[in-house]
Scaffold this motif. Structure first.
Motif, short mmCIF file in Angstrom:
data_model
loop_
_atom_site.label_atom_id
_atom_site.label_comp_id
_atom_site.label_asym_id
_atom_site.label_seq_id
_atom_site.Cartn_x
_atom_site.Cartn_y
_atom_site.Cartn_z
N LEU A 24 30.38 44.88 38.20
CA LEU A 24 30.55 45.50 39.52
C LEU A 24 30.80 47.00 39.42
N ASP A 25 30.34 47.61 38.34
CA ASP A 25 30.59 49.04 38.10
C ASP A 25 30.05 49.92 39.23
N ASN A 26 30.83 50.97 39.52
CA ASN A 26 30.42 52.04 40.43
C ASN A 26 30.29 51.63 41.90
N CYS A 27 30.80 50.47 42.27
CA CYS A 27 30.84 50.14 43.69
C CYS A 27 32.18 50.65 44.28
N ARG A 28 32.46 50.38 45.55
CA ARG A 28 33.69 50.89 46.18
C ARG A 28 34.66 49.74 46.46
N SER A 29 35.86 49.89 45.96
CA SER A 29 36.90 48.90 46.26
C SER A 29 37.45 49.16 47.67
N SER A 30 38.13 48.17 48.21
CA SER A 30 38.71 48.30 49.55
C SER A 30 40.16 48.75 49.43
N ASN A 31 40.38 49.99 49.77
CA ASN A 31 41.73 50.56 49.69
C ASN A 31 42.32 50.45 48.28
N GLY A 32 41.46 50.58 47.29
CA GLY A 32 41.93 50.56 45.91
C GLY A 32 42.24 49.17 45.39
N GLU A 33 41.86 48.13 46.12
CA GLU A 33 42.15 46.77 45.68
C GLU A 33 40.86 45.95 45.52
N ILE A 34 40.97 44.88 44.74
CA ILE A 34 39.83 44.00 44.50
C ILE A 34 39.51 43.22 45.77
N VAL A 52 35.50 52.00 40.06
CA VAL A 52 35.44 51.45 41.43
C VAL A 52 36.66 51.89 42.25
N GLU A 53 37.38 52.88 41.74
CA GLU A 53 38.53 53.47 42.43
C GLU A 53 39.67 52.47 42.63
N LEU A 54 39.85 51.57 41.68
CA LEU A 54 40.96 50.61 41.76
C LEU A 54 42.29 51.31 41.50
N THR A 55 43.27 50.99 42.32
CA THR A 55 44.64 51.47 42.08
C THR A 55 45.59 50.32 41.79
N ILE A 75 42.08 54.21 38.84
CA ILE A 75 43.30 54.98 39.12
C ILE A 75 44.52 54.07 38.93
N ILE A 76 44.43 53.14 37.99
CA ILE A 76 45.52 52.17 37.75
C ILE A 76 46.64 52.85 36.99
N SER A 77 47.85 52.67 37.52
CA SER A 77 49.01 53.30 36.86
C SER A 77 50.09 52.28 36.48
N GLY A 78 49.92 51.03 36.90
CA GLY A 78 50.92 50.00 36.57
C GLY A 78 50.47 48.63 37.07
N GLY A 79 51.45 47.71 37.10
CA GLY A 79 51.17 46.37 37.60
C GLY A 79 50.34 45.53 36.62
N LEU A 80 50.43 45.84 35.32
CA LEU A 80 49.62 45.14 34.34
C LEU A 80 50.11 43.71 34.04
N GLU A 81 51.32 43.39 34.50
CA GLU A 81 51.84 42.04 34.25
C GLU A 81 50.98 40.96 34.91
N VAL A 82 50.21 41.34 35.93
CA VAL A 82 49.32 40.39 36.61
C VAL A 82 48.28 39.84 35.63
N LEU A 83 47.89 40.63 34.67
CA LEU A 83 46.85 40.21 33.72
C LEU A 83 47.28 38.99 32.91
N ALA A 84 48.51 39.00 32.43
CA ALA A 84 48.99 37.86 31.63
C ALA A 84 49.14 36.60 32.49
N GLU A 85 49.43 36.78 33.76
CA GLU A 85 49.60 35.63 34.65
C GLU A 85 48.26 34.99 35.02
N ARG A 86 47.24 35.80 35.26
CA ARG A 86 45.99 35.28 35.81
C ARG A 86 44.81 35.27 34.83
#
Length: 257
Positions: A24-34, A52-55, A75-86
């Motif tokens: 999904l490279d180079n498309c536009r995310s919705s308000n920085g979210e998937i 994709v301008e993800l925050t 533009i991700i700066s945190g919230g990486l704990e979601v990766l281990a969960e999902r």
């Protein structure tokens, strides 16, 4: 193009549960979210969402079979704990070109027990003193950081490995199509034999023509000899004829005497 529309395009009339790779490279995310990605992509093994301008990764669905995740140039700066969960079975994670600044943010990746390769290239965290040593100490499960291990050995490229296997398959197919080498050797031998016969026939033809020329020459020589002999005989006969003619005259003269 919006991410949701891009996902529908990439599906190509396939059901989400049949998809194993999604780019999904180079498309536009919705308000920085998937957006548009959900739990129905349960067979997904490779997901790329570069630039994709993800925050935030908060809306990342559960993808238990996901092995490789590309999140570079966002533009991700945190919230990486979601990766281990999902995405608990991740082995490769690319976060290069994001806004990750400190070790505390990366610490959340300790729970990714299967993680072997991590990219943080072009993130501010790489400017820290002893950056590499600190990451390897913090995330002891990883083998490669930014493409190199602790001994500065470069990580193997899986695409190159695939290409090499493909080349080997192509070589095998070429050998199969070429057939056993013995067949061609026999054909070559037959061709050589044929050429040898041709050379022999040519030699015989040359020899015969040469002999025929010699015989013709000999016949010409014999004819010349015969003609010369005939001339000599004719000359001798003429002399004898003259003598015969003179003899009676000589006899008449003797009688008169």
């Amino acid at each position: 193009m919006e991410m949701k529309k891009r996902i529908n395009l990439e599906l190509r009339n396939r059901a989400p549960e049949k998809v194993t790779e999604l780019v999904l490279d180079n498309c536009r995310s919705s308000n920085g979210e998937i957006e548009g990605l959900n739990d129905s992509f349960k067979e997904l093994e490779f997901l790329s969402m570069a630039n994709v301008e993800l925050t935030s990764l908060a809306k990342l669905p559960t993808l238990s079979k996901l092995r490789k995740l590309e999140l570079s140039d966002n533009i991700i700066s945190g919230g990486l704990e979601v990766l281990a969960e999902r995405c608990p079975n991740l082995t490769y994670l690319n976060l290069s070109g994001n806004k990750i600044k400190d070790l505390g943010t990366v610490e959340a990746l300790q729970n990714l027990k299967n993680l072997k390769s991590l990219d943080l290239f072009n993130c501010e965290i790489t400017n820290l003193e002893d950056y590499r040593d600190s990451i390897f100490e913090l995330l002891q499960q990883i083998t490669y950081l930014d493409g190199f291990d602790q001994e500065d050995n470069e990580a193997p490229d899986s695409e190159d490995d695939d290409d090499e296997e493909g080349d080997e398959d192509d070589d095998d197919e070429d050998e199969d199509e070429a057939g056993p080498p013995g067949e061609y050797e026999e054909e070559d031998d037959e061709d050589d034999g044929g050429s040898d016969l041709g050379e022999g026939e040519e030699e015989e033809e040359v020899g015969l023509s040469y002999l025929m020329k010699e015989e013709i020459q000999d016949e010409d020589d014999d004819d010349d000899y015969v003609e010369e002999g005939g001339d000599e005989e004719e000359g001798a006969g003429g002399v004898r004829g003259e003598k015969r003619k003179r003899d009676p005259e000589d006899e008449g003269e003797e009688e008169e005497d």
